[in-house]
Write a protein that holds these residues in place. Sequence first.
Motif, PDB file in Angstrom:
ATOM      1  N   ALA A   1       0.844  -1.206   0.000  1.00  0.00           N
ATOM      2  CA  ALA A   1       0.000   0.000   0.000  1.00  0.00           C
ATOM      3  C   ALA A   1       0.873   1.246   0.000  1.00  0.00           C
ATOM      4  CB  ALA A   1      -0.934  -0.014   1.207  1.00  0.00           C
ATOM      5  N   GLY A   2       1.913   1.245   0.812  1.00  0.00           N
ATOM      6  CA  GLY A   2       2.818   2.387   0.879  1.00  0.00           C
ATOM      7  C   GLY A   2       3.556   2.607  -0.434  1.00  0.00           C
ATOM      8  N   ALA A   3       3.828   1.505  -1.121  1.00  0.00           N
ATOM      9  CA  ALA A   3       4.537   1.590  -2.402  1.00  0.00           C
ATOM     10  C   ALA A   3       3.616   2.038  -3.532  1.00  0.00           C
ATOM     11  CB  ALA A   3       5.164   0.236  -2.744  1.00  0.00           C
ATOM     12  N   GLY A   4       2.291   2.066  -3.236  1.00  0.00           N
ATOM     13  CA  GLY A   4       1.352   2.558  -4.235  1.00  0.00           C
ATOM     14  C   GLY A   4       0.560   1.483  -4.948  1.00  0.00           C
ATOM     15  N   VAL A   5       0.573   0.251  -4.422  1.00  0.00           N
ATOM     16  CA  VAL A   5      -0.276  -0.798  -4.996  1.00  0.00           C
ATOM     17  C   VAL A   5      -1.732  -0.445  -4.699  1.00  0.00           C
ATOM     18  CG1 VAL A   5      -0.929  -3.239  -4.885  1.00  0.00           C
ATOM     19  CG2 VAL A   5       1.489  -2.589  -4.761  1.00  0.00           C
ATOM     20  N   ARG A   6      -2.563  -0.401  -5.743  1.00  0.00           N
ATOM     21  CA  ARG A   6      -3.959   0.016  -5.565  1.00  0.00           C
ATOM     22  C   ARG A   6      -4.902  -1.160  -5.335  1.00  0.00           C
ATOM     23  NH1 ARG A   6      -3.133   4.719  -4.300  1.00  0.00           N
ATOM     24  NH2 ARG A   6      -2.234   6.217  -5.751  1.00  0.00           N
ATOM     25  N   GLU A   7      -4.474  -2.349  -5.815  1.00  0.00           N
ATOM     26  CA  GLU A   7      -5.352  -3.519  -5.679  1.00  0.00           C
ATOM     27  C   GLU A   7      -5.237  -4.126  -4.280  1.00  0.00           C
ATOM     28  OE1 GLU A   7      -3.791  -6.183  -8.954  1.00  0.00           O
ATOM     29  OE2 GLU A   7      -2.622  -4.330  -9.064  1.00  0.00           O
ATOM     30  N   ALA A   8      -6.209  -5.011  -3.983  1.00  0.00           N
ATOM     31  CA  ALA A   8      -6.067  -5.840  -2.787  1.00  0.00           C
ATOM     32  C   ALA A   8      -4.902  -6.794  -3.024  1.00  0.00           C
ATOM     33  CB  ALA A   8      -7.351  -6.625  -2.562  1.00  0.00           C
ATOM     34  N   MET A   9      -4.227  -7.189  -1.975  1.00  0.00           N
ATOM     35  CA  MET A   9      -3.124  -8.151  -2.100  1.00  0.00           C
ATOM     36  C   MET A   9      -3.489  -9.425  -1.342  1.00  0.00           C
ATOM     37  SD  MET A   9       0.212  -5.601  -1.660  1.00  0.00           S
ATOM     38  CE  MET A   9       1.355  -6.962  -1.485  1.00  0.00           C
ATOM     39  N   PRO A  10      -4.214 -10.346  -2.005  1.00  0.00           N
ATOM     40  CA  PRO A  10      -4.567 -11.605  -1.343  1.00  0.00           C
ATOM     41  C   PRO A  10      -3.308 -12.424  -1.067  1.00  0.00           C
ATOM     42  CG  PRO A  10      -5.124 -11.703  -3.674  1.00  0.00           C
ATOM     43  CD  PRO A  10      -4.685 -10.294  -3.400  1.00  0.00           C
ATOM     44  N   SER A  11      -3.367 -13.291  -0.067  1.00  0.00           N
ATOM     45  CA  SER A  11      -2.197 -14.111   0.264  1.00  0.00           C
ATOM     46  C   SER A  11      -1.826 -14.990  -0.924  1.00  0.00           C
ATOM     47  CB  SER A  11      -2.483 -15.009   1.462  1.00  0.00           C
ATOM     48  OG  SER A  11      -2.305 -14.278   2.633  1.00  0.00           O
ATOM     49  N   PRO A  12      -0.563 -14.991  -1.328  1.00  0.00           N
ATOM     50  CA  PRO A  12      -0.152 -15.834  -2.456  1.00  0.00           C
ATOM     51  C   PRO A  12       0.124 -17.278  -2.019  1.00  0.00           C
ATOM     52  CG  PRO A  12       1.637 -14.360  -1.815  1.00  0.00           C
ATOM     53  CD  PRO A  12       0.518 -14.134  -0.845  1.00  0.00           C
ATOM     54  N   THR A  13      -0.723 -17.778  -1.127  1.00  0.00           N
ATOM     55  CA  THR A  13      -0.497 -19.115  -0.578  1.00  0.00           C
ATOM     56  C   THR A  13      -0.570 -20.180  -1.667  1.00  0.00           C
ATOM     57  OG1 THR A  13      -1.540 -18.338   1.431  1.00  0.00           O
ATOM     58  CG2 THR A  13      -1.197 -20.709   1.252  1.00  0.00           C
TER      59      THR A  13
END
Length: 154
Positions: A44-56
Amino acid sequence: MRLSEEDLRRWGHRIGEMLTPPAVLALSGPLGAGKSVLARAIGAGAGVREAMPSPTYTLVQRYGASSGREVVHLDLYRIDAPDEIWELGWAQLPGECDLVLVEWPERAGELLPHDHWRIELATPLGQPRLRDVKVVRVGTPHELAPFPMSSAGA
Ligand SMILES: Nc1ncnc2c1ncn2[C@@H]1O[C@H](COP(=O)(O)OP(=O)(O)OP(=O)(O)O)[C@@H](O)[C@H]1O
Ligand SMILES: [Mg+2]
């Protein structure tokens, strides 16, 4: 340093804002330690606008971020042998513009890029809302944001 979830998120946000690529952060700690919470805050701080689901299950996810940077979020929990990481495009990491966030970095064995930050998270006994955070610099990675001011001296 012992951080609340709010402080951990705030720190992650600052890391994401400030971090110059290429960068690799090894996010270490047991199940539920807060690795994904921290990874999302950095994103989020880096500017990612999408949700970041766990890449499990996908093991690796790539997101566009601000200033031409890209956030690469990996979860190596399901890797059985370090060799399997080559299938994830590991040889190309970190690319010139990449901020690489690795959960379960231990699974990569000796194959982690030399220059990186190791961030170790642990839940203190009897304090389920706090996390002990230890930062270890390995090699000569780019500077990391300092811990949030509100926690200084805590
Ligand atoms: N101080 C804290 N910092 C981070 N998370 C906290 C804190 N206190 C409580 N939590 C909670 O701990 C959980 C951490 O979950 P998270 O998915 O980030 O763990 P993880 O380390 O990624 O686990 P996994 O190995 O399963 O991927 C969240 O539910 C979060 O709300
Ligand atoms: Mg996780």
